[in-house]
Motif scaffolding. Structure first.
Motif, mmCIF file in Angstrom:
data_model
loop_
_atom_site.group_PDB
_atom_site.id
_atom_site.type_symbol
_atom_site.label_atom_id
_atom_site.label_comp_id
_atom_site.label_asym_id
_atom_site.label_seq_id
_atom_site.Cartn_x
_atom_site.Cartn_y
_atom_site.Cartn_z
ATOM 1 N N TYR B 66 0.820 -1.083 -0.092
ATOM 2 C CA TYR B 66 -0.034 0.172 -0.057
ATOM 3 C C TYR B 66 0.967 1.173 -0.094
ATOM 4 C CZ TYR B 66 -4.071 -2.719 1.460
ATOM 5 O OH TYR B 66 -5.203 -3.340 1.512
ATOM 6 N N ILE B 68 0.077 4.994 0.996
ATOM 7 C CA ILE B 68 -1.065 5.882 1.784
ATOM 8 C C ILE B 68 -0.712 7.232 1.394
ATOM 9 C CG2 ILE B 68 -1.916 6.583 3.998
ATOM 10 C CD1 ILE B 68 -0.709 4.079 5.292
ATOM 11 N N LEU B 86 -11.276 9.834 -6.134
ATOM 12 C CA LEU B 86 -10.521 8.711 -5.763
ATOM 13 C C LEU B 86 -11.146 7.452 -5.607
ATOM 14 C CD1 LEU B 86 -8.631 11.061 -2.668
ATOM 15 C CD2 LEU B 86 -7.422 9.768 -4.795
ATOM 16 N N LYS B 87 -12.597 7.819 -5.049
ATOM 17 C CA LYS B 87 -13.263 6.355 -4.745
ATOM 18 C C LYS B 87 -13.466 5.819 -6.233
ATOM 19 C CE LYS B 87 -17.743 4.626 -3.180
ATOM 20 N NZ LYS B 87 -19.139 5.113 -2.768
ATOM 21 N N ASP B 88 -13.524 6.312 -7.292
ATOM 22 C CA ASP B 88 -13.807 5.789 -8.453
ATOM 23 C C ASP B 88 -12.410 5.128 -9.230
ATOM 24 O OD1 ASP B 88 -16.273 6.368 -8.290
ATOM 25 O OD2 ASP B 88 -16.165 8.193 -9.571
ATOM 26 N N HIS B 89 -11.217 5.566 -8.637
ATOM 27 C CA HIS B 89 -9.891 4.954 -9.376
ATOM 28 C C HIS B 89 -9.928 3.691 -8.722
ATOM 29 C CE1 HIS B 89 -6.040 4.577 -10.162
ATOM 30 N NE2 HIS B 89 -5.934 5.858 -10.654
ATOM 31 N N GLU B 90 -9.711 2.578 -9.486
ATOM 32 C CA GLU B 90 -9.678 1.151 -9.084
ATOM 33 C C GLU B 90 -8.573 0.750 -8.148
ATOM 34 O OE1 GLU B 90 -8.949 -1.698 -11.975
ATOM 35 O OE2 GLU B 90 -7.707 -0.663 -13.135
ATOM 36 N N VAL B 92 -7.154 2.741 -5.726
ATOM 37 C CA VAL B 92 -7.675 3.367 -4.296
ATOM 38 C C VAL B 92 -8.485 2.215 -3.788
ATOM 39 C CG1 VAL B 92 -8.715 5.043 -3.168
ATOM 40 C CG2 VAL B 92 -7.488 5.555 -5.177
ATOM 41 N N LYS B 93 -7.947 1.605 -2.826
ATOM 42 C CA LYS B 93 -8.609 0.554 -2.102
ATOM 43 C C LYS B 93 -9.526 0.768 -0.654
ATOM 44 C CE LYS B 93 -7.601 -2.579 -5.109
ATOM 45 N NZ LYS B 93 -8.642 -2.894 -6.090
ATOM 46 N N ILE B 94 -8.915 1.787 -0.023
ATOM 47 C CA ILE B 94 -9.397 2.080 1.364
ATOM 48 C C ILE B 94 -9.538 3.790 1.177
ATOM 49 C CG2 ILE B 94 -9.399 2.051 3.901
ATOM 50 C CD1 ILE B 94 -7.884 -0.399 3.885
ATOM 51 N N LEU B 95 -10.475 4.199 1.303
ATOM 52 C CA LEU B 95 -10.827 5.618 1.363
ATOM 53 C C LEU B 95 -11.275 6.148 2.791
ATOM 54 C CD1 LEU B 95 -10.519 8.294 -0.630
ATOM 55 C CD2 LEU B 95 -12.694 7.862 -1.362
ATOM 56 N N GLU B 96 -10.910 6.955 3.522
ATOM 57 C CA GLU B 96 -11.328 7.442 4.540
ATOM 58 C C GLU B 96 -11.422 8.850 4.788
ATOM 59 O OE1 GLU B 96 -8.041 4.867 6.657
ATOM 60 O OE2 GLU B 96 -9.733 4.368 7.986
ATOM 61 N N ILE B 105 -7.524 10.013 3.753
ATOM 62 C CA ILE B 105 -6.675 9.407 3.955
ATOM 63 C C ILE B 105 -6.921 8.269 2.884
ATOM 64 C CG2 ILE B 105 -5.415 7.644 5.390
ATOM 65 C CD1 ILE B 105 -7.351 10.292 7.087
ATOM 66 N N HIS B 107 -5.630 4.582 0.963
ATOM 67 C CA HIS B 107 -4.626 3.271 0.854
ATOM 68 C C HIS B 107 -4.658 3.120 -0.740
ATOM 69 C CE1 HIS B 107 -4.546 3.034 4.995
ATOM 70 N NE2 HIS B 107 -3.565 2.259 4.751
ATOM 71 N N LEU B 109 -3.288 0.587 -3.847
ATOM 72 C CA LEU B 109 -2.760 -0.782 -4.133
ATOM 73 C C LEU B 109 -1.595 -0.448 -4.966
ATOM 74 C CD1 LEU B 109 -2.768 -3.693 -3.225
ATOM 75 C CD2 LEU B 109 -3.917 -4.238 -5.172
#
Lengths: 148, 148
Positions: B66, B68, B86-90, B92-96, B105, B107, B109
């Motif tokens: 990862y 971050i 960011l959410k739509d980017h494949e 990007v796995k964890i979005l906080e 924040i 994460h 991959l």
């Protein structure tokens, strides 16, 4: 580690989307036999490639949230020693060692109530020595949570 | 949301330790019936308390890690808009979303190879507008990864 084949990778992808699928269902999806799937899952566990079968919970609905500690350890301190203390703390759930401005990124499970959350964070912080810099983030929303 | 009972909470805890347990096994552990467990699991999924049944993989053994991104969004920008990209980017796995020094924040991959990792991070960063401050952390080790 032995080399993984294509089917292993597919299996990992499928299980990361739904870890409750039966061997029979997995075998059908992968065009192979139940026995072969069972052996592969076993192998992936033994090799530590699958660390755990788990659920992703909605923390908010359980009245929890994460606080993220961004920690820069003093140059004179041993990072692994600090990490060990955090790892042993039951409320520290995700512990990551990083290269960058901070050395340690720790997700702490805290109550959603901000006052109680702050207390819990203080509990964790006071156990660690040798902090040069610290930022605390309270996670208000997790729009996406996948692992792979 | 209806109130959860003690058994629901126990069930969540058990599944977070092993999400592959069968209804029969869960029923035995909880001293109840298979049918009741099946209904409860169904309810927890419908209520969104269980977001997903998944696996925790050992990324390193899959040649990933990862990165971050700690992002502070400009005061003039809409945080949710940035988060959406960011959410739509494949990758990007964890979005906080956070309250603190940083607003977001993420994460990402990335390949374990640091040069390829840097390229991947740049790919993600160049898609976001309105960054005031950004720190990138490369995760070298994950000594602990639990969710609950």
């Amino acid at each position: 580690m032995r080399r993984m084949d294509k089917v292993d990778l597919q299996l990992i992808k499928i299980l990361s989307q739904n870890s409750r699928l039966t061997y029979r269902e997995l075998a059908e999806m992968l065009g192979t036999t139940r026995q072969r799937v069972a052996r592969k899952v076993d192998k992936l566990k033994k090799l530590g490639i699958i660390r755990k079968f788990t659920i992703i919970p909605n923390l908010e609905k359980l009245n929890y949230m994460y606080a993220i500690l961004l920690i820069k350890v003093k140059a004179t301190e041993n990072i692994y020693q600090v990490a060990k203390v955090l790892k042993d703390h039951e409320d520290v759930k995700i512990l990551e060692l990083g290269v960058g401005k901070y050395n340690i990124i720790a997700h702490v499970l805290v109550p959603k109530d901000i006052k109680k959350a702050q207390e819990k964070v203080n509990d964790v912080i006071k156990e660690i020595n040798g902090i040069e810099d610290l930022e605390v983030e309270f996670v208000s929303d997790i729009p996406k949570f996948e692992l792979l």
